[in-house]
Design a protein around this motif. Structure first.
Motif, short mmCIF file in Angstrom:
data_model
loop_
_atom_site.label_atom_id
_atom_site.label_comp_id
_atom_site.label_asym_id
_atom_site.label_seq_id
_atom_site.Cartn_x
_atom_site.Cartn_y
_atom_site.Cartn_z
N GLN A 1 -3.80 45.13 66.15
CA GLN A 1 -2.69 44.28 65.74
C GLN A 1 -2.36 43.21 66.79
OE1 GLN A 1 -2.13 47.86 65.46
NE2 GLN A 1 -2.79 47.72 63.33
N TRP A 2 -2.68 43.48 68.04
CA TRP A 2 -2.34 42.54 69.10
C TRP A 2 -3.02 41.18 68.90
CZ3 TRP A 2 0.78 41.69 73.20
CH2 TRP A 2 1.60 42.74 73.63
N ILE A 3 -4.31 41.19 68.67
CA ILE A 3 -5.05 39.92 68.58
C ILE A 3 -4.59 39.09 67.38
CG2 ILE A 3 -7.34 38.89 68.24
CD1 ILE A 3 -8.48 41.09 70.00
N PRO A 4 -4.48 39.67 66.16
CA PRO A 4 -3.96 38.86 65.05
C PRO A 4 -2.55 38.33 65.31
CG PRO A 4 -4.99 40.86 64.22
CD PRO A 4 -4.90 41.00 65.71
N ALA A 5 -1.69 39.17 65.91
CA ALA A 5 -0.32 38.74 66.20
C ALA A 5 -0.31 37.60 67.21
CB ALA A 5 0.50 39.92 66.72
N THR B 1 4.24 25.65 56.75
CA THR B 1 4.09 26.95 56.09
C THR B 1 4.80 28.02 56.92
OG1 THR B 1 1.96 27.29 57.20
CG2 THR B 1 1.91 26.38 54.98
N PRO B 2 5.31 29.08 56.27
CA PRO B 2 6.04 30.12 57.01
C PRO B 2 5.14 30.88 57.99
CG PRO B 2 6.46 30.27 54.64
CD PRO B 2 5.32 29.31 54.81
N LEU B 3 5.70 31.22 59.12
CA LEU B 3 4.97 32.00 60.12
C LEU B 3 4.49 33.33 59.54
CD1 LEU B 3 3.96 32.67 62.94
CD2 LEU B 3 6.30 33.30 63.57
N LEU B 4 5.31 33.96 58.70
CA LEU B 4 4.92 35.24 58.10
C LEU B 4 3.68 35.07 57.23
CD1 LEU B 4 5.55 38.24 57.76
CD2 LEU B 4 7.03 37.64 55.84
N MET B 5 3.60 33.97 56.51
CA MET B 5 2.43 33.70 55.67
C MET B 5 1.18 33.51 56.54
SD MET B 5 1.86 30.65 52.87
CE MET B 5 3.19 31.27 51.83
N TYR C 1 -4.21 38.37 59.23
CA TYR C 1 -4.40 39.83 59.29
C TYR C 1 -5.01 40.40 58.01
CZ TYR C 1 -3.37 44.71 60.42
OH TYR C 1 -3.47 46.05 60.70
N TYR C 2 -4.58 39.87 56.85
CA TYR C 2 -5.04 40.44 55.58
C TYR C 2 -6.08 39.59 54.86
CZ TYR C 2 -1.02 43.60 55.98
OH TYR C 2 -0.12 44.55 56.41
N ALA C 3 -5.87 38.27 54.83
CA ALA C 3 -6.74 37.42 54.01
C ALA C 3 -8.10 37.17 54.64
CB ALA C 3 -6.04 36.09 53.72
N MET D 1 5.60 43.53 60.56
CA MET D 1 5.07 43.60 59.19
C MET D 1 3.60 43.99 59.17
SD MET D 1 7.76 42.96 57.44
CE MET D 1 7.11 42.72 55.79
N ILE D 2 2.90 43.84 60.31
CA ILE D 2 1.50 44.29 60.36
C ILE D 2 1.38 45.53 61.25
CG2 ILE D 2 0.58 41.99 59.89
CD1 ILE D 2 -0.13 41.82 62.91
N ALA D 3 2.51 46.23 61.40
CA ALA D 3 2.57 47.52 62.12
C ALA D 3 2.30 47.42 63.60
CB ALA D 3 1.60 48.52 61.48
N MET D 4 2.52 46.24 64.19
CA MET D 4 2.39 46.14 65.64
C MET D 4 3.61 46.76 66.29
SD MET D 4 1.84 42.91 68.15
CE MET D 4 2.13 43.16 69.91
N THR D 5 3.40 47.52 67.34
CA THR D 5 4.50 48.22 68.01
C THR D 5 5.22 47.29 68.98
OG1 THR D 5 3.27 50.29 67.84
CG2 THR D 5 5.13 50.26 69.34
#
Length: 218
Positions: A88-92, A63-67, A73-75, A166-170
């Motif tokens: 954002q750090w922990i989900p990333a 599966t794609p990394l973006l998915m 992060y979202y689901a 894409m999840i607004a991590m800086t």
């Protein structure tokens, strides 16, 4: 965008590059730890453990990394609020580490299987159990063979880390996008690309030196 203005954005770009490097190195570190257990699971004589580890690798490589990043992060918060991860750090980090583990598991498994079977037989002849032989004899010998492919995985993940924008991590890509949008000028992507090249070149040189120092052919 003139040169002086471009140079004025360099501190922000360098900060983004620092976050990119931190994100990549930490993700590969934890990915390698999990990958080792997955690799040992795939080599286990226990079919249930083998199938569980195979499923994990199949899922994350297929599966794609973006998915995977969007799912974490979202689901997850939609499934249950208690599954929400802070910031954002922990989900990333979680997404990149879990993804990296699947690839590193196969790399580690291949390295372990490349060790001559006589090593295991010799260890057992000395009275070692399978676990002791793997821990004391087989796994330590596989380290040298891991250097080139692990280096490739780290560099690939360094580039893929741009997806966390894409999840607004800086990180570097997010900072670049923000500056480009604010200035309505895509020229900022040039120094950003140079920074990515500098980072990948740095790690390439490091792993080449390690490969020469610990070459299996020496």
């Amino acid at each position: 965008m003139d040169l002086d203005k471009l140079m004025g954005y360099m501190p922000a770009l360098l900060e983004g590059a620092r976050n990119t490097i931190l994100l990549t190195v930490i993700s590969v570190f934890f990915g390698a730890i999990l990958g080792l257990f997955l690799a040992l699971g795939r080599l286990s004589k226990n079919k249930f453990i083998d199938r569980i580890c195979w499923f994990y690798i199949w899922l994350f490589r297929g599966t794609p990394l973006l998915m995977q990043l969007f799912f974490i992060y979202y689901a997850l918060p939609n499934i249950h609020p208690s599954l929400t991860l802070p910031g954002q750090w922990i989900p990333a980090l979680l997404a990149l580490a879990l993804n990296s583990a699947a690839y590193l598991a196969e790399i580690i498994r291949a390295a372990i299987q490349s060790i001559d079977k006589g090593q295991m037989e010799a260890a057992k002849a000395l009275g070692m159990s399978y676990g002791q032989a793997m821990r004391r004899v087989i796994v330590p010998q596989s380290y040298r063979r891991l250097i080139p492919p692990v280096g490739n995985e780290l560099i690939a993940l360094l580039k893929d880390s741009s997806l966390v924008a894409m999840i607004a991590m800086t990180e570097l890509m997010k900072v670049t996008n923000q500056i480009s949008t604010r200035e309505s000028n895509a020229a900022i992507y040039i120094p950003a690309a140079i920074l990515f090249l500098a980072m990948t070149t740095f790690f390439t040189v490091i792993f080449e030196k390690l490969e020469k120092k610990y070459s299996v052919y020496e």
